[in-house]
Design a protein around this motif. Structure first.
Motif, mmCIF file in Angstrom:
data_model
loop_
_atom_site.group_PDB
_atom_site.id
_atom_site.type_symbol
_atom_site.label_atom_id
_atom_site.label_comp_id
_atom_site.label_asym_id
_atom_site.label_seq_id
_atom_site.Cartn_x
_atom_site.Cartn_y
_atom_site.Cartn_z
ATOM 1 N N VAL A 1 1.175 48.372 -52.262
ATOM 2 C CA VAL A 1 1.757 48.258 -50.922
ATOM 3 C C VAL A 1 1.849 46.796 -50.495
ATOM 4 O O VAL A 1 2.843 46.365 -49.896
ATOM 5 N N ALA A 2 0.817 46.021 -50.815
ATOM 6 C CA ALA A 2 0.823 44.597 -50.446
ATOM 7 C C ALA A 2 1.960 43.848 -51.118
ATOM 8 O O ALA A 2 2.432 42.819 -50.600
ATOM 9 N N ARG A 3 2.430 44.337 -52.256
ATOM 10 C CA ARG A 3 3.482 43.659 -53.025
ATOM 11 C C ARG A 3 4.826 44.378 -52.936
ATOM 12 O O ARG A 3 5.764 44.054 -53.666
ATOM 13 N N ALA A 4 4.924 45.365 -52.047
ATOM 14 C CA ALA A 4 6.112 46.220 -51.985
ATOM 15 C C ALA A 4 7.278 45.537 -51.287
ATOM 16 O O ALA A 4 7.088 44.778 -50.327
ATOM 17 N N ASP A 5 8.484 45.831 -51.779
ATOM 18 C CA ASP A 5 9.680 45.418 -51.049
ATOM 19 C C ASP A 5 9.955 46.478 -49.975
ATOM 20 O O ASP A 5 9.195 47.444 -49.816
ATOM 21 N N GLU A 6 11.034 46.305 -49.242
ATOM 22 C CA GLU A 6 11.305 47.190 -48.106
ATOM 23 C C GLU A 6 11.463 48.643 -48.542
ATOM 24 O O GLU A 6 10.923 49.557 -47.909
ATOM 25 N N ALA A 7 12.178 48.870 -49.638
ATOM 26 C CA ALA A 7 12.405 50.242 -50.105
ATOM 27 C C ALA A 7 11.097 50.885 -50.559
ATOM 28 O O ALA A 7 10.830 52.055 -50.262
ATOM 29 N N ALA A 8 10.292 50.122 -51.289
ATOM 30 C CA ALA A 8 9.015 50.660 -51.774
ATOM 31 C C ALA A 8 8.074 50.960 -50.610
ATOM 32 O O ALA A 8 7.358 51.960 -50.626
ATOM 33 N N LEU A 9 8.092 50.081 -49.596
ATOM 34 C CA LEU A 9 7.221 50.303 -48.439
ATOM 35 C C LEU A 9 7.608 51.585 -47.704
ATOM 36 O O LEU A 9 6.740 52.353 -47.266
ATOM 37 N N LYS A 10 8.906 51.854 -47.597
ATOM 38 C CA LYS A 10 9.361 53.102 -46.982
ATOM 39 C C LYS A 10 8.872 54.307 -47.782
ATOM 40 O O LYS A 10 8.478 55.330 -47.224
ATOM 41 N N PHE A 11 8.894 54.152 -49.100
ATOM 42 C CA PHE A 11 8.419 55.233 -49.966
ATOM 43 C C PHE A 11 6.941 55.524 -49.722
ATOM 44 O O PHE A 11 6.543 56.684 -49.564
ATOM 45 N N TRP A 12 6.123 54.472 -49.688
ATOM 46 C CA TRP A 12 4.687 54.667 -49.479
ATOM 47 C C TRP A 12 4.401 55.262 -48.102
ATOM 48 O O TRP A 12 3.516 56.110 -47.952
ATOM 49 N N LYS A 13 5.140 54.825 -47.085
ATOM 50 C CA LYS A 13 4.933 55.381 -45.746
ATOM 51 C C LYS A 13 5.284 56.869 -45.703
ATOM 52 O O LYS A 13 4.585 57.670 -45.079
ATOM 53 N N LYS A 14 6.351 57.225 -46.394
ATOM 54 C CA LYS A 14 6.772 58.641 -46.415
ATOM 55 C C LYS A 14 5.753 59.519 -47.152
ATOM 56 O O LYS A 14 5.364 60.587 -46.663
ATOM 57 N N THR A 15 5.322 59.042 -48.313
ATOM 58 C CA THR A 15 4.495 59.900 -49.170
ATOM 59 C C THR A 15 3.011 59.873 -48.825
ATOM 60 O O THR A 15 2.322 60.886 -48.961
ATOM 61 N N ILE A 16 2.522 58.714 -48.380
ATOM 62 C CA ILE A 16 1.086 58.590 -48.090
ATOM 63 C C ILE A 16 0.800 58.752 -46.605
ATOM 64 O O ILE A 16 -0.023 59.575 -46.206
#
Length: 331
Positions: free
Chosen positions: A251-266
């Motif tokens: 998460v600390a190294r995530a780009d915008e798309a990856a951060l959206k993914f982590w917020k949705k799933t976690i």
């Protein structure tokens, strides 16, 4: 520390061999103290206790007593108590996490239900304290009773941080130190104390660092293909919304798309069929797995260094090899 070990059996198996007679006596005592007029209690407890666990924590108690030159029988009671505490926490964990599998078998809470699992876990805690009292060692009772409280605190800390992507690495390490490493540390310290206490501080440090390394590797493996090769489920932490170090780093190294993914799933807990594969890809691509393993190697090194004040012996060398092996099992 240079460690020379056989290559045909693992260091954990070597440790078993060095305390084989004590481990057999511990297993006998464990099964004796599982007895109850209420048949459900031994049936449920044996489902987990006899499911193939390595008995690593009681092994540490027996090894620590041997390092101290102990010749009594109370270390057997302590080792059994440690295993009961560990099993009780696993039963409670599976209820809290709504787990379906434990050590490759259907978990007790699925077979017998949550209420029975919690109550049998409580029974095992009670048996553990009976065994501790029978040693007539107040200091040992203090060590293991404190560990039981710390483990519970760790569980609550983890529960409160579930789904929280703001959880820091420092918070994660506090959870791991309490939830996992504390029993490793207490198991080793108790064995040393029953033997006179000369090496208690060193062996507690060894157990603490070994426990942290052990959990770091487990958390890395949950996002690794290696876990599947070992016959274990992959992605349990992800499905349960646990924010472990691989996720924190990703998460600390995530780009915008990856951060959206982590917020949705976690954070939101909304997961689809393909989301676990994407999560695994993200933690690998960001180097989170590699960095988690690097931290595990660091703690394994600290565990080995803690042993340097102990007198030279085969058991000291094997304990060091166990620390190295706990990291090497991921490769």
């Amino acid at each position: 520390m240079q460690v020379s070990t056989r290559t045909d059996i693992s260091p954990v198996e070597q440790l078993h061999a060095l305390v084989a007679a004590d481990m057999r006596a511990t297993d006998v005592l464990i099964h004796e103290r599982l007895s109850s007029a209420v048949a459900l209690i031994p049936d449920l407890a044996k489902h987990l206790i006899d499911s193939g666990g390595k008995r690593l924590r009681p092994l540490l108690t027996l090894a620590a007593a041997q390092v101290g030159g102990y010749h009594g029988a109370h270390h057997i009671k302590l080792a059994a108590a440690v295993e009961f505490i560990h099993t009780a926490t696993l039963l409670h964990d599976d209820v809290v996490d709504d787990s379906a599998l434990r050590r490759g078998k259907v978990s007790a809470n699925i077979v017998w239900g949550n209420k029975a699992s919690v109550l049998v876990g409580d029974f095992l805690f009670s048996r553990a304290f009976e065994l501790m009292v029978e040693t007539d060692e107040l200091k040992v009772l203090g060590i293991l009773s404190h560990a039981s409280a710390v483990i519970s605190e760790g569980e609550v800390m983890q529960l409160k941080s579930s789904g929280n992507l703001q959880a820091s690495e420092d918070h994660y390490l506090r959870v791991v130190s309490a939830k996992t490493a504390e029993l490793f540390a207490a198991a080793a310290e108790a064995g040393a104390v029953i033997a006179g206490g000369e090496h208690a501080k060193a062996l507690r440090a060894y157990g603490q660092n070994l426990g942290i390394a052990f959990q770091l590797v487990d958390d890395a493996l949950d996002y690794s293909g290696r876990q599947a090769l070992m016959g274990k489920a992959v992605g349990d932490d992800f499905r349960e919304g646990k924010v472990t170090l691989p996720v924190i780093l990703a998460v600390a190294r995530a780009d915008e798309a990856a951060l959206k993914f982590w917020k949705k799933t976690i954070e939101m807990g909304t997961q689809g069929e393909a989301d676990l594969d994407r999560a695994i890809t993200l933690v690998e691509q960001t180097g989170a797995i590699a960095d988690t393993m690097e931290r595990a190697r660091g703690y394994a090194g600290l565990a080995c260094r803690a042993l340097e004040t102990l007198p030279e012996s085969k058991i000291r060398d094997v304990l060091a090899a166990v620390a190295d092996f706990c990291v090497a099992r991921a490769y």
